[in-house]
Design a protein around this motif. Structure first.
Motif, PDB file in Angstrom:
ATOM      1  N   UNK A   1     -85.945 -12.791  18.359  1.00 40.28           N
ATOM      2  CA  UNK A   1     -84.983 -13.099  17.301  1.00 40.28           C
ATOM      3  C   UNK A   1     -85.583 -12.846  15.915  1.00 40.28           C
ATOM      4  N   UNK A   2     -84.727 -12.882  14.903  1.00 41.33           N
ATOM      5  CA  UNK A   2     -85.210 -12.755  13.533  1.00 41.33           C
ATOM      6  C   UNK A   2     -84.381 -13.630  12.609  1.00 41.33           C
ATOM      7  N   UNK A   3     -85.065 -14.388  11.794  1.00 40.50           N
ATOM      8  CA  UNK A   3     -84.416 -15.080  10.680  1.00 40.50           C
ATOM      9  C   UNK A   3     -84.510 -14.226   9.425  1.00 40.50           C
ATOM     10  N   UNK A   4     -85.419 -13.255   9.436  1.00 40.04           N
ATOM     11  CA  UNK A   4     -85.582 -12.372   8.284  1.00 40.04           C
ATOM     12  C   UNK A   4     -86.263 -11.083   8.713  1.00 40.04           C
ATOM     13  N   UNK A   5     -85.451 -10.059   8.978  1.00 40.20           N
ATOM     14  CA  UNK A   5     -85.964  -8.707   9.136  1.00 40.20           C
ATOM     15  C   UNK A   5     -85.402  -7.904   7.963  1.00 40.20           C
ATOM     16  N   UNK A   6     -85.833  -6.670   7.795  1.00 38.76           N
ATOM     17  CA  UNK A   6     -85.370  -5.900   6.651  1.00 38.76           C
ATOM     18  C   UNK A   6     -85.274  -4.421   7.005  1.00 38.76           C
ATOM     19  N   UNK A   7     -84.536  -3.693   6.181  1.00 36.10           N
ATOM     20  CA  UNK A   7     -84.374  -2.248   6.372  1.00 36.10           C
ATOM     21  C   UNK A   7     -83.895  -1.641   5.063  1.00 36.10           C
ATOM     22  N   UNK A   8     -84.161  -0.350   4.879  1.00 32.53           N
ATOM     23  CA  UNK A   8     -83.553   0.330   3.732  1.00 32.53           C
ATOM     24  C   UNK A   8     -82.566   1.379   4.225  1.00 32.53           C
ATOM     25  N   UNK A   9     -81.591   1.679   3.384  1.00 32.97           N
ATOM     26  CA  UNK A   9     -80.570   2.663   3.694  1.00 32.97           C
ATOM     27  C   UNK A   9     -80.090   3.320   2.413  1.00 32.97           C
ATOM     28  N   UNK A  10     -79.571   4.527   2.543  1.00 37.24           N
ATOM     29  CA  UNK A  10     -79.008   5.268   1.410  1.00 37.24           C
ATOM     30  C   UNK A  10     -77.499   5.359   1.563  1.00 37.24           C
ATOM     31  N   UNK A  11     -76.810   5.224   0.449  1.00 31.94           N
ATOM     32  CA  UNK A  11     -75.351   5.339   0.438  1.00 31.94           C
ATOM     33  C   UNK A  11     -74.928   6.309  -0.660  1.00 31.94           C
TER      34      UNK A  11
ATOM     35  N   UNK B   1     -79.115  -8.377  -0.266  1.00 32.80           N
ATOM     36  CA  UNK B   1     -79.328  -6.943  -0.472  1.00 32.80           C
ATOM     37  C   UNK B   1     -79.885  -6.716  -1.867  1.00 32.80           C
ATOM     38  N   UNK B   2     -80.717  -5.691  -1.999  1.00 31.18           N
ATOM     39  CA  UNK B   2     -81.274  -5.301  -3.300  1.00 31.18           C
ATOM     40  C   UNK B   2     -81.081  -3.806  -3.484  1.00 31.18           C
ATOM     41  N   UNK B   3     -80.711  -3.401  -4.679  1.00 28.34           N
ATOM     42  CA  UNK B   3     -80.756  -1.987  -5.018  1.00 28.34           C
ATOM     43  C   UNK B   3     -82.200  -1.674  -5.404  1.00 28.34           C
ATOM     44  N   UNK B   4     -82.794  -0.673  -4.768  1.00 31.04           N
ATOM     45  CA  UNK B   4     -84.223  -0.394  -4.943  1.00 31.04           C
ATOM     46  C   UNK B   4     -84.429   1.071  -5.343  1.00 31.04           C
ATOM     47  N   UNK B   5     -85.655   1.428  -5.767  1.00 33.00           N
ATOM     48  CA  UNK B   5     -85.930   2.825  -6.105  1.00 33.00           C
ATOM     49  C   UNK B   5     -85.667   3.759  -4.928  1.00 33.00           C
ATOM     50  N   UNK B   6     -85.342   5.007  -5.232  1.00 33.25           N
ATOM     51  CA  UNK B   6     -84.999   5.966  -4.177  1.00 33.25           C
ATOM     52  C   UNK B   6     -86.182   6.375  -3.313  1.00 33.25           C
ATOM     53  N   UNK B   7     -87.404   6.017  -3.719  1.00 33.49           N
ATOM     54  CA  UNK B   7     -88.565   6.290  -2.870  1.00 33.49           C
ATOM     55  C   UNK B   7     -89.079   5.027  -2.180  1.00 33.49           C
ATOM     56  N   UNK B   8     -88.321   3.941  -2.272  1.00 33.17           N
ATOM     57  CA  UNK B   8     -88.717   2.679  -1.618  1.00 33.17           C
ATOM     58  C   UNK B   8     -88.685   2.853  -0.100  1.00 33.17           C
ATOM     59  N   UNK B   9     -89.649   2.236   0.603  1.00 31.75           N
ATOM     60  CA  UNK B   9     -89.673   2.292   2.069  1.00 31.75           C
ATOM     61  C   UNK B   9     -89.871   0.888   2.625  1.00 31.75           C
TER      62      UNK B   9
END
Length: 289
Positions: free
Chosen positions: A64-74, A106-114
């Motif tokens: 399970x996860x209470x806090x996982x993360x991922x980035x995506x482009x839209x 959610x956070x808007x992050x730099x386009x090179x964020x990983x």
């Protein structure tokens, strides 16, 4: 005007019992991964680009996860502004309603964020329950969320002594399960935290008062494949008297996955990813993005 791509970092939680893990499962597989559902939700936002999430922290079936993360482009149509963080969170949660998956922020992050490579730490907590004579005594609220250790107490002092041996920087080869990418990953990891504490449970407070809960916490920048479950299994074996504290040091010194005792790893159901951390400075988008 050319449509612009906007990168977001999302934090999400899920109950892993019904999924093949967090990673995307192939189309022919009957059980889907959490990523399948996340990407389907993003597709319903109708972006112009192909949807692909980069997950920060892999979790296996049943974890399970209470806090996982991922980035995506839209990419939206040129006449539409980027989604605000609040709107993106609410929209994805609307499309995820049938599933035990939730976007927390959610956070808007730099386009090179990983999301994976810029994570500074990950924290896992393993939950256990003792003073149970039969598995049917486990509260319904803890179903698939805790490892029930039947008919036994744990020597917590011995477990704490053993956990201190795992703290710090070591070669954790023995605590790595064999996998296809095992030879390519550095087995040296730094455990910032290995700690055992009494746990909490809603049901324990109101009804099942005789059950004792324990939580094992592990914090590091990264972990090897199934490392947490193997460390947990070894520490519990110390608490049960099946292994000595000295055995933990011997396992570390062996630096060999095959030296780990068979069938000792803790089951997946008690494991939670509870936190993924980043530097605040990495979360700030540049004016050019």
């Amino acid at each position: 005007m050319q449509p612009k791509s906007t990168r977001y970092l999302i934090f999400f939680q899920y109950l892993g019992s019904k999924y093949s893990g967090v990673m995307k499962a192939p189309a022919h597989q009957a059980v889907e991964g959490v990523q399948n559902h996340l990407e389907n939700a993003v597709k319903r936002l109708k972006p112009l680009n192909e949807v692909s999430l980069s997950i920060s922290s892999r979790t296996d079936t049943g974890v399970h996860a209470l806090c996982n993360s991922a980035h995506l482009d839209l990419v939206r149509k040129a006449d539409k502004p980027p989604f605000t963080e609040k709107v993106l969170t609410e929209a994805l949660n609307f499309f995820l309603k049938p599933e035990p998956i939730r976007i927390t922020k959610a956070y808007r992050v730099p386009n090179d964020f990983h999301a994976r490579y810029l994570a500074t730490s990950r924290t896992y907590v393993y939950r256990m329950a003792t003073r149970i004579s039969h598995h049917s005594e486990m509260p319904i609220t803890e179903k698939d969320l805790c490892w029930a250790l039947q008919n036994m107490e744990l020597d917590i002092n011995a477990m704490k002594e053993a956990s201190s041996l795992l703290t710090g920087t070591h070669d954790f080869s023995t605590f790595r399960a064999l996998s296809s990418d095992a030879p390519f990953k550095n087995p040296v990891k730094t455990m910032e935290l290995v700690q055992i504490q009494p746990g909490l449970s809603f049901s324990q407070r109101h009804f099942h008062r005789d059950i004792q809960y324990w939580e094992l916490s592990f914090k590091s920048r990264s972990f090897l494949y199934r490392q947490v479950r193997r460390m947990t299994g070894a520490l519990v074996a110390v608490g049960q008297g099946k292994l000595s504290v000295r055995h933990i040091q011997e396992l570390l010194d062996a630096r060999d996955s095959l030296a780990y005792p068979q069938n000792l790893a803790a089951p997946s159901r008690g494991l939670f990813l509870t936190n993924v951390e980043y530097k605040d400075s990495d979360l700030v988008p540049s004016t050019q993005d």
